[in-house]
Design a protein around this motif. Sequence first.
Motif, PDB file in Angstrom:
ATOM      1  N   GLU A   1      -9.363   6.442 -13.610  1.00 44.27           N
ATOM      2  CA  GLU A   1      -8.623   5.490 -12.454  1.00 44.27           C
ATOM      3  C   GLU A   1      -9.598   4.797 -11.993  1.00 44.27           C
ATOM      4  O   GLU A   1      -9.676   3.643 -11.503  1.00 44.27           O
ATOM      5  N   THR A   2     -10.982   5.397 -11.693  1.00 39.57           N
ATOM      6  CA  THR A   2     -12.022   4.571 -10.909  1.00 39.57           C
ATOM      7  C   THR A   2     -12.574   3.456 -11.806  1.00 39.57           C
ATOM      8  O   THR A   2     -12.699   2.328 -11.242  1.00 39.57           O
TER       9      THR A   2
ATOM     10  N   ARG B   1     -10.540   1.833 -13.853  1.00 37.82           N
ATOM     11  CA  ARG B   1      -9.477   0.760 -13.725  1.00 37.82           C
ATOM     12  C   ARG B   1      -9.492   0.145 -12.290  1.00 37.82           C
ATOM     13  O   ARG B   1      -9.393  -1.312 -12.529  1.00 37.82           O
ATOM     14  N   ASN B   2      -9.754   0.776 -11.311  1.00 36.47           N
ATOM     15  CA  ASN B   2      -9.916  -0.024  -9.889  1.00 36.47           C
ATOM     16  C   ASN B   2     -10.979  -0.893 -10.001  1.00 36.47           C
ATOM     17  O   ASN B   2     -10.718  -2.021  -9.462  1.00 36.47           O
ATOM     18  N   SER B   3     -11.978  -0.588 -10.619  1.00 39.72           N
ATOM     19  CA  SER B   3     -13.123  -1.286 -10.473  1.00 39.72           C
ATOM     20  C   SER B   3     -12.878  -2.753 -11.255  1.00 39.72           C
ATOM     21  O   SER B   3     -13.062  -3.716 -11.026  1.00 39.72           O
TER      22      SER B   3
ATOM     23  N   GLU C   1       0.829  -1.177   0.071  1.00 41.06           N
ATOM     24  CA  GLU C   1      -0.156   0.151  -0.021  1.00 41.06           C
ATOM     25  C   GLU C   1       0.785   1.254   0.077  1.00 41.06           C
ATOM     26  O   GLU C   1       0.614   2.307  -0.717  1.00 41.06           O
TER      27      GLU C   1
ATOM     28  N   ILE D   1      -9.642  -4.052 -11.903  1.00 36.23           N
ATOM     29  CA  ILE D   1      -8.915  -4.844 -11.193  1.00 36.23           C
ATOM     30  C   ILE D   1      -9.281  -5.379 -10.091  1.00 36.23           C
ATOM     31  O   ILE D   1      -9.114  -6.741  -9.704  1.00 36.23           O
ATOM     32  N   GLN D   2     -10.123  -4.942  -9.272  1.00 32.04           N
ATOM     33  CA  GLN D   2     -11.121  -5.626  -8.188  1.00 32.04           C
ATOM     34  C   GLN D   2     -11.726  -6.782  -8.657  1.00 32.04           C
ATOM     35  O   GLN D   2     -11.847  -7.783  -7.871  1.00 32.04           O
TER      36      GLN D   2
END
Length: 743
Positions: A46-47, A49-51, A15, A53-54
């Motif tokens: 970026e939101t 991309r994070n979704s 992190e 990846i999760q």
Amino acid sequence: ASSPDEEWPEAEKAEKLARGAALKWASGVFYRPEKLEGLGHYRSRETQRNSSIQSRLKSTIQSYLEGVSAGLEQLRSAAQEVQSVCQDLGAARWALLDSADHFQGLQQMRALVEEHVQLASVVQVLPQIFSVHEVFSHTLQLLHGQHLLEAHAELMMVEHLRDDILSQLHLRGLSGAQTTVLSYFSGLQQLNEALAKQLWDIVGSSLRLVREDPVLFVTAVRIIEREEKIDDSLLLEATFLPPGRPKGWRQKFYHVLQDTITGARFHAAPVDAEGPGLARHLAALQKDIVSELRVVKDLMVQCVPAHYNILSVCATTYHQALTSHLQEILREDLDKQGLFLLLEWGLHVYHSPEMMGHPDLLPEVDVSALGPLMSPELVDQTERRYVVKVKASVLEWMQRTLEVEFKEWFREEEPETDHQGFFQSALPVIVMQMLNENIQVASLINDSLQQKVYNMALEELEAFLGRLREALVQCGKEHQQDRAVPKYYVSYLLAMLNNNLALSNSVSSLHPDTAHREVPASLQAALDRMQKKACQLLLEELLLDLQPLCLQLPSRKWLSGSQLAGSMCEVIDKYAKDFSRVRKPVFTLLLMESELLVASQYLRALMQRKMVCKSEEERGQLCDRLLQDASQLRELFCGLGLDRSQQSLEAVFALRELICLKDPALLSLEVLGFITKYPDASDEHISSLLDLRGDVSKEVRHVVLEMMAQHPQVLPEGYRPIFSTILVPVPELPFCLRKGKCA
């Protein structure tokens, strides 16, 4: 309970790295205020991309958890099966323990079965065992009838039977029973020996058999190969090796063949060490070896397996046997012809197309790979022995030549002449021809021997010149006792000078290399000594004829008009005519030495203090006589071809100037010029000349001698001494008994 950070330190580290990377990226993108207008766009991207990846992480974890669940189920099932197997093995173990008593009975049964099998095997071979001795007899009959293959087959059968029995006994440790078996099969030894004897007789006659009856030889080779295969198989098993194995008959085949070649050709009879006998022996060896190798190459090679390399073996055997054979011959006391034959045969004939280089043997036979037939050390030793023998022969021949030459000097006729009228004898031709022939013969072997013989020839020629010089001295002594013996003494001395010149001119032709035809210094010195001695004897002869004339001067009679110089010229002219029978270099030398002799004898006579001029008139007569004599002698020598610059008579003219000087006070200056021109003139020489004048006072004499002491002379290089050879008598001390003074 511990915190999540403590349980997952890697997550905390990841992190922190992510935050640091994001901060670095944001600072790089939004480093200018106008870039903040796109912040909403970057946040939305970026939101998303994070979704994404999760969702992928959740899918991966779900799949991992399903796999773990399936694995746990399989482990549970496997544990149940293992437990079941353990229960079954335990039951089997208890069952085996209950049956142990029954196995004891089976063990006894097994022993009975094995014994039965052994007895059955013995029963099967009993007929063969009982027939062994009958087979022995039959095999012997086959051998006597030369049915070798059949005999060998039966021999192999019996050997196989014996070896099987011995092998079984060996495996069971029954070594005591082996002795009984060997005794029962003892006849095998006799059969083996009988067969081997026939085989080796065949191999020993192989060169004849392959031409007349190759079948018998091929049969022997087949039997040998059979035995070799049996040896190989037994050695390969390496469990039990029967007695008599390995037989090694192939190796024995080679030994017998080599012994046959060696014995038949090289140990048959003693070799005649004399030249003709040795030549016949070597010629026979050459012929037989080539013939036999041709038989091996054309016939025997086809009768044996290729791996025998039979041609190479035979060629090597001949090569090694010849090497030893030549060494044995060289141990004998061979003459020079025998040594030459061996060198020629070992270095040339052996490798030539007439022998090992024969076209019928090439290219299969290559003896160059076997090394030299005669080692370099042996060749050098043999060459030296040959040179010693040749040296003895040359010495004997030269001594005989010298004896003949010495006798010829006392003949009642002049020596022979060549086409130009110069005296000579056959000596140079005989000597040089003999030496040259020996050098040429040595060149047929190699350069090394040629050089050795050349060096020996020069040494012997030098020694011969020494003995020839001694013979001249002996002849001179006999001539001194009686000048009528030899009758033509001078002529033979002149002939020897021509001979010496001929030898000197011929020596260089002896050397085989034209680039190195220089006469060695020691030999040139011997030639020079020989020439000098002959010239000396000739000059002594001339001196004997001149001495009676020289004794007449100086004298009053001579001053008054003697024909002394004419008589001297007649003697000199007579000898000059004799000298003309010698070649020019020596003739010129004799003229120069004769002129020096005449000049020195003339000067010696003047310095003997036999006469003193009593008046100026006598000094004038002396000057005139000296001028006439010196001029007459000088003209004579000029007429004979001797230039004035080469004559020593100029000293007489210089001496005359000392006598003719009017004022004695000027003598010191004149003498200085005289000794400058003739630096070997001593005080005694000048004193005797001053005595001859008769008018030199003690004071003038003292001044002259003092001047000479102040001007010591050094002989210049190339100066021909004349006064140093003249001995002046010591003046007699005055003896007086004058009245009044001596008292």
